[in-house]
Design a protein around this motif. Structure first.
Motif, PDB file in Angstrom:
ATOM      1  N   ALA A 125      -2.192  12.788   4.257  1.00 26.07           N
ATOM      2  CA  ALA A 125      -1.708  14.328   4.243  1.00 26.07           C
ATOM      3  C   ALA A 125      -1.196  14.234   3.132  1.00 26.07           C
ATOM      4  CB  ALA A 125      -0.725  14.348   5.334  1.00 26.07           C
ATOM      5  N   ALA A 126      -0.151  15.843   2.764  1.00 24.04           N
ATOM      6  CA  ALA A 126       0.455  16.396   2.019  1.00 24.04           C
ATOM      7  C   ALA A 126       1.117  17.011   1.826  1.00 24.04           C
ATOM      8  CB  ALA A 126      -0.555  16.423   0.309  1.00 24.04           C
ATOM      9  N   ASP A 127       2.483  17.177   1.490  1.00 19.14           N
ATOM     10  CA  ASP A 127       3.168  18.105   1.298  1.00 19.14           C
ATOM     11  C   ASP A 127       4.340  18.183   0.648  1.00 19.14           C
ATOM     12  OD1 ASP A 127       4.595  20.047   3.755  1.00 19.14           O
ATOM     13  OD2 ASP A 127       6.590  18.779   2.707  1.00 19.14           O
TER      14      ASP A 127
ATOM     15  N   GLU B 237       1.055   6.966  13.368  1.00 18.09           N
ATOM     16  CA  GLU B 237       1.611   6.033  12.416  1.00 18.09           C
ATOM     17  C   GLU B 237       1.641   6.673  10.944  1.00 18.09           C
ATOM     18  OE1 GLU B 237       2.357   1.569  11.794  1.00 18.09           O
ATOM     19  OE2 GLU B 237       0.105   2.325  13.202  1.00 18.09           O
ATOM     20  N   GLY B 238       2.741   6.283  10.309  1.00 17.76           N
ATOM     21  CA  GLY B 238       2.690   5.978   9.792  1.00 17.76           C
ATOM     22  C   GLY B 238       2.673   5.172   8.922  1.00 17.76           C
ATOM     23  N   VAL B 239       2.056   4.736   7.317  1.00 17.39           N
ATOM     24  CA  VAL B 239       1.193   3.745   7.124  1.00 17.39           C
ATOM     25  C   VAL B 239       2.111   3.707   5.894  1.00 17.39           C
ATOM     26  CG1 VAL B 239      -0.761   2.402   6.228  1.00 17.39           C
ATOM     27  CG2 VAL B 239      -0.990   3.742   7.691  1.00 17.39           C
ATOM     28  N   SER B 240       1.849   4.660   4.588  1.00 19.32           N
ATOM     29  CA  SER B 240       2.384   4.483   3.679  1.00 19.32           C
ATOM     30  C   SER B 240       2.500   5.727   2.484  1.00 19.32           C
ATOM     31  CB  SER B 240       1.999   3.571   2.156  1.00 19.32           C
ATOM     32  OG  SER B 240       2.214   3.807   1.199  1.00 19.32           O
ATOM     33  N   CYS B 241       3.728   6.543   1.995  1.00 24.73           N
ATOM     34  CA  CYS B 241       3.842   7.541   1.799  1.00 24.73           C
ATOM     35  C   CYS B 241       4.461   7.208  -0.502  1.00 24.73           C
ATOM     36  CB  CYS B 241       4.653   8.122   2.139  1.00 24.73           C
ATOM     37  SG  CYS B 241       5.362   9.877   1.595  1.00 24.73           S
ATOM     38  N   THR B 242       3.953   8.315  -1.588  1.00 29.08           N
ATOM     39  CA  THR B 242       4.049   8.026  -1.877  1.00 29.08           C
ATOM     40  C   THR B 242       4.328   9.457  -2.785  1.00 29.08           C
ATOM     41  OG1 THR B 242       3.786   6.754  -4.289  1.00 29.08           O
ATOM     42  CG2 THR B 242       1.974   7.932  -3.149  1.00 29.08           C
ATOM     43  N   SER B 243       4.959   9.799  -3.119  1.00 34.06           N
ATOM     44  CA  SER B 243       5.817  10.627  -4.328  1.00 34.06           C
ATOM     45  C   SER B 243       5.664  10.791  -6.020  1.00 34.06           C
ATOM     46  CB  SER B 243       6.804  11.017  -3.893  1.00 34.06           C
ATOM     47  OG  SER B 243       7.277  12.549  -4.774  1.00 34.06           O
TER      48      SER B 243
ATOM     49  N   GLY C  65       1.159  10.997   1.305  1.00 36.37           N
ATOM     50  CA  GLY C  65       0.976  10.292   2.762  1.00 36.37           C
ATOM     51  C   GLY C  65      -0.296   9.204   3.300  1.00 36.37           C
ATOM     52  N   TRP C  66      -0.549   8.268   3.908  1.00 35.77           N
ATOM     53  CA  TRP C  66      -1.813   8.173   4.587  1.00 35.77           C
ATOM     54  C   TRP C  66      -0.979   7.393   6.154  1.00 35.77           C
ATOM     55  CZ3 TRP C  66      -6.831   7.723   4.037  1.00 35.77           C
ATOM     56  CH2 TRP C  66      -7.372   7.756   2.008  1.00 35.77           C
ATOM     57  N   PHE C  67      -1.599   7.975   6.869  1.00 33.66           N
ATOM     58  CA  PHE C  67      -1.100   8.029   8.560  1.00 33.66           C
ATOM     59  C   PHE C  67      -2.588   7.173   8.470  1.00 33.66           C
ATOM     60  CE2 PHE C  67       2.805  10.884   7.933  1.00 33.66           C
ATOM     61  CZ  PHE C  67       2.695  10.796   7.284  1.00 33.66           C
ATOM     62  N   ARG C  68      -2.434   6.840  10.146  1.00 30.70           N
ATOM     63  CA  ARG C  68      -3.723   6.467  10.983  1.00 30.70           C
ATOM     64  C   ARG C  68      -2.797   6.389  12.710  1.00 30.70           C
ATOM     65  NH1 ARG C  68      -2.970  -0.202  10.013  1.00 30.70           N
ATOM     66  NH2 ARG C  68      -1.688  -1.238  11.946  1.00 30.70           N
TER      67      ARG C  68
END
Length: 119
Positions: free
Chosen positions: A97-99, A46-52, A35-38
């Protein structure tokens, strides 16, 4: 050692574009959600985008929809955030960030890259 390193931030005029990169090491992005956060000064993160790659899902926050695009180069183990039509309110430190299980509470974080949108 798990590491995420962001790059590509800088100063851009309103209406301009930037592409942020997040290079991962110590693990393979294939099996993680990224994910990208800012976080802007004085504001909450704030969460910007997330991909998996595991489930193929990609989501965007309301502020990013239609202007930002997240992508992943598995060969380079790198995630990108293409940001177009930038606005002054996009000014923030951007983090990747990653999980293993999603972007709700990532285990691994980069140190961030500053994006400033100003004329």
């Amino acid at each position: 050692q798990v590491q995420l390193v962001e790059s590509g931030g800088g100063l851009v005029q309103p209406g301009g574009s930037l592409r942020l990169s997040c290079a991962a090491s110590g693990f393979t992005l294939d099996y993680y959600a990224i994910g990208w956060f800012r976080q802007a000064p004085g504001k909450e993160r704030e969460g910007v985008s997330c991909t998996s790659s595991t489930n193929g899902n990609t989501v965007y926050g309301d502020s990013a929809k239609g202007r930002f695009t997240i992508s992943m180069d598995n060969a380079k183990n790198t995630v990108y955030l293409q940001m177009n039509s930038l606005k002054p309110e996009d000014t923030a430190v951007y983090y990747c960030a990653a999980d293993r299980f999603g972007c709700e509470a990532p285990d691994y974080w980069g140190k961030g890259t500053l994006v400033t949108v100003s004329s």
